[in-house]
Write a protein that holds these residues in place. Structure first.
Motif, mmCIF file in Angstrom:
data_model
loop_
_atom_site.group_PDB
_atom_site.id
_atom_site.type_symbol
_atom_site.label_atom_id
_atom_site.label_comp_id
_atom_site.label_asym_id
_atom_site.label_seq_id
_atom_site.Cartn_x
_atom_site.Cartn_y
_atom_site.Cartn_z
ATOM 1 N N GLY A 1 15.577 6.835 -5.629
ATOM 2 C CA GLY A 1 14.763 5.609 -5.531
ATOM 3 C C GLY A 1 14.370 4.121 -4.633
ATOM 4 N N ILE A 2 12.797 3.911 -3.818
ATOM 5 C CA ILE A 2 13.041 3.086 -3.172
ATOM 6 C C ILE A 2 11.783 2.167 -3.932
ATOM 7 C CG2 ILE A 2 11.613 2.597 -0.797
ATOM 8 C CD1 ILE A 2 12.210 5.884 -0.340
ATOM 9 N N THR A 3 11.742 0.888 -3.618
ATOM 10 C CA THR A 3 11.084 -0.027 -4.328
ATOM 11 C C THR A 3 10.660 -1.243 -4.072
ATOM 12 O OG1 THR A 3 10.197 -1.048 -6.623
ATOM 13 C CG2 THR A 3 12.851 -1.369 -5.694
ATOM 14 N N GLY A 4 10.022 -2.273 -3.405
ATOM 15 C CA GLY A 4 10.106 -2.512 -2.506
ATOM 16 C C GLY A 4 8.158 -3.179 -2.876
ATOM 17 N N THR A 5 7.365 -4.380 -2.087
ATOM 18 C CA THR A 5 5.703 -4.433 -2.378
ATOM 19 C C THR A 5 5.690 -3.446 -0.857
ATOM 20 O OG1 THR A 5 6.478 -6.691 -2.572
ATOM 21 C CG2 THR A 5 4.362 -6.009 -1.521
ATOM 22 N N LYS A 6 6.418 -3.554 0.507
ATOM 23 C CA LYS A 6 5.552 -2.718 1.027
ATOM 24 C C LYS A 6 6.806 -1.397 1.843
ATOM 25 C CE LYS A 6 3.042 -6.546 2.820
ATOM 26 N NZ LYS A 6 2.746 -6.585 4.525
ATOM 27 N N GLY A 7 6.601 -0.570 2.561
ATOM 28 C CA GLY A 7 7.733 0.245 2.934
ATOM 29 C C GLY A 7 8.140 1.139 2.073
ATOM 30 N N LYS A 8 7.459 1.875 0.777
ATOM 31 C CA LYS A 8 7.867 2.848 -0.076
ATOM 32 C C LYS A 8 7.565 4.144 0.549
ATOM 33 C CE LYS A 8 6.573 1.420 -3.776
ATOM 34 N NZ LYS A 8 5.586 -0.332 -3.394
ATOM 35 N N THR B 1 21.039 6.583 -5.358
ATOM 36 C CA THR B 1 20.835 5.399 -4.504
ATOM 37 C C THR B 1 19.484 4.731 -5.072
ATOM 38 O OG1 THR B 1 19.670 6.724 -2.181
ATOM 39 C CG2 THR B 1 21.798 6.517 -2.656
ATOM 40 N N ALA B 2 19.893 3.393 -5.274
ATOM 41 C CA ALA B 2 18.587 3.004 -5.266
ATOM 42 C C ALA B 2 18.246 0.875 -4.182
ATOM 43 C CB ALA B 2 18.255 1.483 -7.087
ATOM 44 N N ALA B 3 16.814 1.794 -3.831
ATOM 45 C CA ALA B 3 17.139 1.116 -1.822
ATOM 46 C C ALA B 3 15.663 -0.657 -2.423
ATOM 47 C CB ALA B 3 16.338 1.719 -0.782
ATOM 48 N N PHE B 4 15.834 -1.054 -1.951
ATOM 49 C CA PHE B 4 14.689 -2.294 -1.968
ATOM 50 C C PHE B 4 14.134 -2.926 -0.782
ATOM 51 C CE2 PHE B 4 13.597 -6.043 -5.381
ATOM 52 C CZ PHE B 4 13.399 -7.160 -4.351
ATOM 53 N N THR B 5 12.724 -2.837 -0.148
ATOM 54 C CA THR B 5 12.390 -3.094 1.135
ATOM 55 C C THR B 5 11.993 -4.246 1.367
ATOM 56 O OG1 THR B 5 10.447 -2.148 0.342
ATOM 57 C CG2 THR B 5 12.275 -0.506 0.900
ATOM 58 N N ASN B 6 11.844 -4.864 0.303
ATOM 59 C CA ASN B 6 11.143 -6.583 0.574
ATOM 60 C C ASN B 6 10.339 -6.917 -0.517
ATOM 61 O OD1 ASN B 6 8.489 -5.034 0.612
ATOM 62 N ND2 ASN B 6 9.105 -4.586 3.236
ATOM 63 N N LEU B 7 9.929 -8.177 -0.792
ATOM 64 C CA LEU B 7 9.427 -8.852 -2.205
ATOM 65 C C LEU B 7 7.872 -9.093 -1.161
ATOM 66 C CD1 LEU B 7 8.988 -8.142 -4.542
ATOM 67 C CD2 LEU B 7 9.635 -10.657 -4.933
ATOM 68 N N GLU C 1 3.993 -11.439 -2.380
ATOM 69 C CA GLU C 1 2.820 -11.711 -3.688
ATOM 70 C C GLU C 1 2.365 -10.920 -3.669
ATOM 71 O OE1 GLU C 1 0.495 -15.711 -5.463
ATOM 72 O OE2 GLU C 1 1.777 -15.904 -3.532
ATOM 73 N N ASP C 2 1.792 -10.177 -4.342
ATOM 74 C CA ASP C 2 1.159 -8.988 -4.866
ATOM 75 C C ASP C 2 1.205 -8.302 -6.301
ATOM 76 O OD1 ASP C 2 -0.446 -7.061 -4.300
ATOM 77 O OD2 ASP C 2 0.848 -6.020 -3.435
ATOM 78 N N THR D 1 13.027 -12.074 1.227
ATOM 79 C CA THR D 1 12.713 -13.297 1.448
ATOM 80 C C THR D 1 13.853 -13.239 0.093
ATOM 81 O OG1 THR D 1 11.103 -12.480 -0.310
ATOM 82 C CG2 THR D 1 10.337 -13.619 2.441
ATOM 83 N N VAL D 2 14.203 -12.411 -0.951
ATOM 84 C CA VAL D 2 14.742 -12.608 -1.895
ATOM 85 C C VAL D 2 15.798 -12.180 -2.148
ATOM 86 C CG1 VAL D 2 12.430 -13.195 -3.449
ATOM 87 C CG2 VAL D 2 13.686 -10.304 -2.811
ATOM 88 N N ALA D 3 17.189 -11.974 -0.933
ATOM 89 C CA ALA D 3 18.062 -10.943 -0.425
ATOM 90 C C ALA D 3 19.148 -11.642 -1.297
ATOM 91 C CB ALA D 3 18.498 -10.782 0.869
ATOM 92 N N GLU D 4 18.877 -13.006 -1.755
ATOM 93 C CA GLU D 4 20.166 -13.974 -2.331
ATOM 94 C C GLU D 4 19.844 -13.064 -3.599
ATOM 95 O OE1 GLU D 4 20.428 -17.625 -1.154
ATOM 96 O OE2 GLU D 4 20.977 -17.826 0.846
ATOM 97 N N ARG D 5 18.946 -13.474 -4.249
ATOM 98 C CA ARG D 5 18.446 -13.033 -5.750
ATOM 99 C C ARG D 5 19.366 -11.412 -5.455
ATOM 100 N NH1 ARG D 5 14.494 -13.998 -9.091
ATOM 101 N NH2 ARG D 5 14.246 -13.665 -11.211
ATOM 102 N N VAL D 6 18.382 -10.246 -4.945
ATOM 103 C CA VAL D 6 19.335 -9.300 -4.829
ATOM 104 C C VAL D 6 20.766 -9.511 -5.428
ATOM 105 C CG1 VAL D 6 19.043 -6.711 -3.875
ATOM 106 C CG2 VAL D 6 17.202 -8.580 -4.394
ATOM 107 N N GLU D 7 21.220 -9.905 -4.432
ATOM 108 C CA GLU D 7 23.032 -9.401 -3.929
ATOM 109 C C GLU D 7 22.952 -10.297 -5.187
ATOM 110 O OE1 GLU D 7 23.835 -11.845 -0.167
ATOM 111 O OE2 GLU D 7 23.123 -10.307 1.046
#
Length: 503
Positions: free
Chosen positions: A118-125, A206-212, A214-215, A249-255
């Motif tokens: 799985g791939i989630t994120g605002t862009k790049g999926k 695997t679950a990937a988080f690309t970025n976040l 405002e959208d 921008t939200v890497a710490e939140r994800v971690e």
């Protein structure tokens, strides 16, 4: 399969009928209901599926599942359907949520038999998904793909109505993959899919988080950014290994969310992470515009070429590389896949013998167009010629903004039509001109999109870049009275062939 087997593990109440009814298919769209169908009445944002219960019965449905929170449609009214059509009717608390459970039972749990990435994120999926599928396919593994551009199931391309399909459709595709011997599925996982239980019951290798960014803040999507990120984080609730863009921008939140829950593998450009890309350089290889970067990781240390331009595509490549590492894919296979990857409508190159860089991209708003044009400046020796229009019956401000961006960053803009829908193409073009007139940008107006592409290809010189923006992977054009087949890549190839014939 008997209805009681389809209901296994689900809390329900029998309203009327016989649970031994045979179920031949599971449907939530009454137009697809047929003899033996189990029709699930889903309360949507704008349409209530309970309104179509009788139509489903008329078409031969053997059973209905209704929502306990339905408005109208009392038990006695539903029981009349049993009397007239012989259907069995059961009630469950949330039909949309339980559609996943019902589908998993009906299809005998294909989600347990296929490795899902799985791939989630605002862009790049989308780009990351195509990269990863290319890698797995080059390993000799037949791999399905589910995402924004299209769904690819057992080699067949299927139109994608949503980035992530409704659970019934998703499970149906997974069932086909499993029956045809596919072992892997790469899928884009949207925030809406996570919020609305479309991926309920799916576990990811695997679950990937690309970025976040405002959208998707809208009444029928997410009320605010907190809801948006909270929904995306749910992907880590059901995965074996997490993958994170450490620069987002939200890497710490994800971690923080993943701590003590799931192991995280990180990637970065020039930063600190498990996989780091350094020394990015623009490079052209034949008709392909791409980027070389130096990978620093325990997996591999050395140069990698990705056949897509831009810093953001290096991020996408890093994400795919992390997954390949987890799956122990040979690095030479990974390198070869990234050197040859092509994504429909995402910086998609059109081959030609004129030394012109022709690219088709989905950039359909000002921010996306600006990002693409800024990137292309690094790869262009000559002029940047941008061909674009704007869709009708959409925000008028987008036209002003895109016109201003193209006028500022392109050497020549050819303004044309996109999907005018019920508006006059000339009126949309006038709005774009209003935006571009705020700049010193040179522009031409060619309302017919095929003629605009033909004109751009005919005037381009070696070293120039032509960006055909706005429609990307779309293969249609919508007018007030008709929808026609139209593919920017096909039209560009026709224009290239026409120019070659004139040489």
């Amino acid at each position: 399969m008997e209805l009681r087997a389809v209901l296994d593990g689900i809390e329900y109440r029998l309203i009327s009928g016989d649970l031994s009814k045979e179920v031949a298919s599971v449907e939530y769209d009454s137009r697809k209901a047929a003899s033996g169908s189990l029709f699930i009445c889903v309360r949507g944002f704008t349409v209530d599926g309970h309104s179509f219960a009788e139509k489903a019965c008329e078409q031969g449905a053997s059973a209905l599942v209704v929502d306990s929170n339905r408005e109208n449609f009392p038990d006695d009214e539903l029981a009349e359907l049993t009397a007239r059509y012989g259907v069995c009717i059961v009630e469950t608390e949330d039909t949309h949520k339980h559609m996943a459970d019902l589908s998993e039972n009906f299809y005998l749990h294909p989600e347990r038999k296929i490795s899902v990435y799985g791939i989630t994120g605002t862009k790049g999926k989308t780009t990351t998904a195509f990269m990863l599928r290319e890698i797995f396919e080059r390993c000799g593994k037949d791999t399905g793909l589910i995402g924004t551009v299209c769904n690819i199931i057992a080699g067949e391309k299927i139109h994608a109505a949503h980035t992530t399909p409704e659970s019934r459709d998703l499970l149906g595709m997974m069932d086909k993959l499993e029956r045809t011997g596919s072992e892997k599925l790469v899928m884009e996982v949207s925030s809406q899919a996570l919020k609305l239980d479309r991926v309920r019951g799916i576990r990811y290798r695997t679950a990937a988080f690309t970025n976040l960014y405002e959208d998707h803040i809208a009444p029928n999507e997410h009320p605010d950014m907190e809801d948006y990120i909270s929904c995306k984080l749910k992907i880590f609730d059901s995965c074996e290994t997490g993958i994170l863009n450490a620069d987002c921008t939200v890497a710490e939140r994800v971690e923080d969310y993943c701590r003590d829950k799931v192991k995280l593998l990180t990637y970065s450009i020039e930063g600190k992470a498990d996989f780091v890309a350094r020394n990015l350089r623009a490079r052209r290889m034949g008709h392909v515009t791409g980027t070389v970067f130096e990978l620093d990781s325990e997996y591999y240390k050395g140069d990698i070429f990705v056949a897509l331009p831009g810093r953001f595509n290096v991020y996408n490549a890093l994400c795919a590389i992390c997954t390949a590492y987890i799956e122990a894919v040979d690095i030479d296979i990974v390198k070869n896949a990234l050197e040859n990857v092509s994504v429909p409508g995402r910086m998609q190159p059109v081959e030609n013998g004129f030394g012109v860089n022709i690219l088709v991209d989905y950039a359909h708003n000002a921010a996306a167009l600006e990002s693409v044009l800024d990137t292309l400046k690094e790869y262009t020796e000559g002029r940047i010629i941008t061909v674009f229009g704007c869709g009708g019956n959409r925000a008028v401000t987008r036209r002003f903004e895109m016109g201003e961006v193209s006028g500022r960053l392109s050497d020549l803009t050819i303004i044309t039509s996109d999907n005018p829908r019920k508006e006059e193409p000339e009126a949309i073009i006038r709005d774009i001109v209003t935006g571009i007139s705020k700049t010193d940008g040179i522009y031409e107006i060619v309302p017919d999109r095929s003629e605009a592409i033909m004109h751009a290809v005919s005037i381009a010189k070696s070293g120039d870049t032509i960006l055909i923006a706005g429609k990307g992977h779309e293969d249609y054009q919508i007018f007030a009275d008709k929808t026609i087949h139209f593919d920017d890549c096909e039209q560009a190839a026709i224009a290239v062939a026409a120019r070659e014939d004139m040489r």
